[in-house]
Scaffold this motif. Structure first.
Motif, short mmCIF file in Angstrom:
data_model
loop_
_atom_site.label_atom_id
_atom_site.label_comp_id
_atom_site.label_asym_id
_atom_site.label_seq_id
_atom_site.Cartn_x
_atom_site.Cartn_y
_atom_site.Cartn_z
N ASP A 224 0.89 -1.22 -0.11
CA ASP A 224 0.18 0.12 0.12
C ASP A 224 0.87 1.20 -0.01
O ASP A 224 1.71 1.17 0.94
CB ASP A 224 -1.08 -0.11 1.41
N HIS A 288 -2.68 2.64 9.24
CA HIS A 288 -3.56 1.19 9.49
C HIS A 288 -2.52 0.19 9.53
O HIS A 288 -1.49 0.32 8.66
CB HIS A 288 -4.65 1.14 8.66
N HIS A 295 -6.47 -3.28 5.34
CA HIS A 295 -6.62 -2.77 6.38
C HIS A 295 -6.91 -3.67 7.43
O HIS A 295 -7.66 -4.67 7.86
CB HIS A 295 -7.90 -1.95 6.29
N SER A 315 0.79 1.66 7.93
CA SER A 315 1.01 2.54 7.11
C SER A 315 1.50 3.91 7.72
O SER A 315 1.02 4.19 8.70
CB SER A 315 -0.41 2.77 6.10
N GLU A 317 0.66 7.78 6.75
CA GLU A 317 -0.16 8.26 5.52
C GLU A 317 -0.55 9.55 6.01
O GLU A 317 -2.17 9.63 5.87
CB GLU A 317 -1.06 7.48 4.89
N GLU A 331 2.23 8.35 1.82
CA GLU A 331 2.02 6.92 2.18
C GLU A 331 3.32 6.02 2.15
O GLU A 331 3.46 5.48 1.09
CB GLU A 331 0.70 6.23 2.01
ZN ZN Z 1 -3.30 3.11 3.29
#
Ligand code: ZN
Ligand code: ZN
Length: 354
Positions: A224, A288, A295, A315, A317, A331
């Protein structure tokens, strides 16, 4: 302790069996991905049921479970009830977070065991990653970084957001992504103030910010990342907001280490944005967890009251979103270590002007 042994530690009196219905929990326990199936875990034995489409792969790939085929003569509930009888199960922990109401009512009516909600404990093991899981996440991120480097020279004024999204998806698969970890977000110009905007037909223009938020699955694990780039030029205000978000992310990353509460990491990043006067424009949390799902828990947001542990993943972000004008989000994904963190996102973070 392997993942199946971790599950067995939950069988301590409150429940004497686990009903694993989600793909994630079956993957985690069997360390092998089968799209559809149901598994039961007890101290007396573990069984994994799937249908003819997957049975050959399951019998070859799954360790630690007896693998049996479901079919018209042997529906899932009959196979489960046979296991419940064979293993002497009276109470089954189940994953209420992943079952529909209809599925739950069906199990409740037809299984010969009492169901006990156990979602957070079953999923909770996934928060601290094993070294092999972290290796898969690093590989997924490497593919994602490579795709970002390759998509940048393809982005030109006159393209639509959807066309950029298509190029990005091509680069993600071309570099080895097995699947997308979510539909990539590609937004441009005033649409960048929508944190989770959807790519549309807007045509890219000089002076736009373009936010790309994307990731892949590799070995079942997610990446991500987000980068915001400018097309042609950036105004002083755009540069100021970009530098503020970057400084906030760096403050968050500097506060990241095992033992710290998620909310304290969020607060370190948020303070930078608030001091710059943009506090009202950073609505979402700082980060997260992720792994098999993009997630997961625990979160690094203002409610994060869990002390983070070594080999958790989060993460980083922060973002600033000015309605009607533009937004910026940057991120990375970091792995918690005893004295800091490992940032596994390697793409540059200076403001790129295409
Ligand atoms: Zn994210
Ligand atoms: Zn993202």
């Amino acid at each position: 302790m392997n993942n199946l042994e971790k599950y067995l530690t939950l069988l301590n009196g409150e429940v004497d069996g686990l009903l694993l219905t989600s793909r994630y929990s079956r993957f985690y326990g069997a360390q092998y991905d089968i799209a559809e199936g149901v598994a039961i875990v007890t101290k007396a034995g573990c069984r994994y049921f799937t249908d003819s489409r997957y049975i050959e792969a399951a019998q070859k790939g799954i360790q630690g479970f007896q693998v049996l085929e479901t079919n018209r003569e042997n529906p899932y509930n009959d196979l489960l009830n046979r296991a419940i009888a064979d293993f002497g199960v009276t109470t089954l922990g189940y994953e209420e977070g992943y079952l529909s109401v209809a599925e739950f009512l069906d199990y409740e009516k037809n299984l010969n065991a009492k169901l006990v909600s156990l979602h957070s404990k079953i999923a909770g093991f996934r928060a601290v990653k094993e070294p092999w899981e972290l290796d898969r996440m690093r590989k997924a991120q490497e593919i994602t970084d490579q795709a970002f480097a390759e998509v940048l020279p393809r982005i030109k004024a006159g393209m639509t957001e959807k066309q950029v999204q298509a190029e990005l998806i091509y680069c993600l698969y071309k570099n080895g992504g097995e699947n997308l970890s979510f539909d990539p977000i590609v937004v441009s110009g005033p649409n960048t103030s929508l944190p989770h905007g959807v790519a549309g037909d807007r045509v890219l223009q000089e002076g736009d910010f373009i936010t790309l938020d994307f990731g892949v699955l590799w070995g079942g694990y997610c990446s991500d990342m987000t980068r915001t780039v400018a097309l042609g030029y950036a105004t002083d205000e755009m540069k100021k907001v970009y530098e503020t978000v970057l400084a906030a992310q760096q403050a968050g990353i500097s506060a990241t280490k095992a033992g710290v509460l998620g909310r304290d990491i969020d607060a370190a990043a948020r303070a930078v944005i608030t001091e710059a006067g943009y506090g009202a424009y950073f609505g979402h949390g700082y980060g997260h967890s992720l792994g098999l799902e993009v997630h997961e828990n625990p979160n690094c947001n203002p409610k994060g009251d869990v002390p983070m542990k070594v080999n958790m993943v989060c993460s980083a972000e922060p973002g600033i979103y000015l309605p009607g004008k533009f937004g910026v989000r940057i991120e990375d994904v970091v792995i918690f270590t005893a004295d800091g963190c490992e940032d596994i996102t390697k793409s540059p973070k200076n403001l790129i002007i295409l």
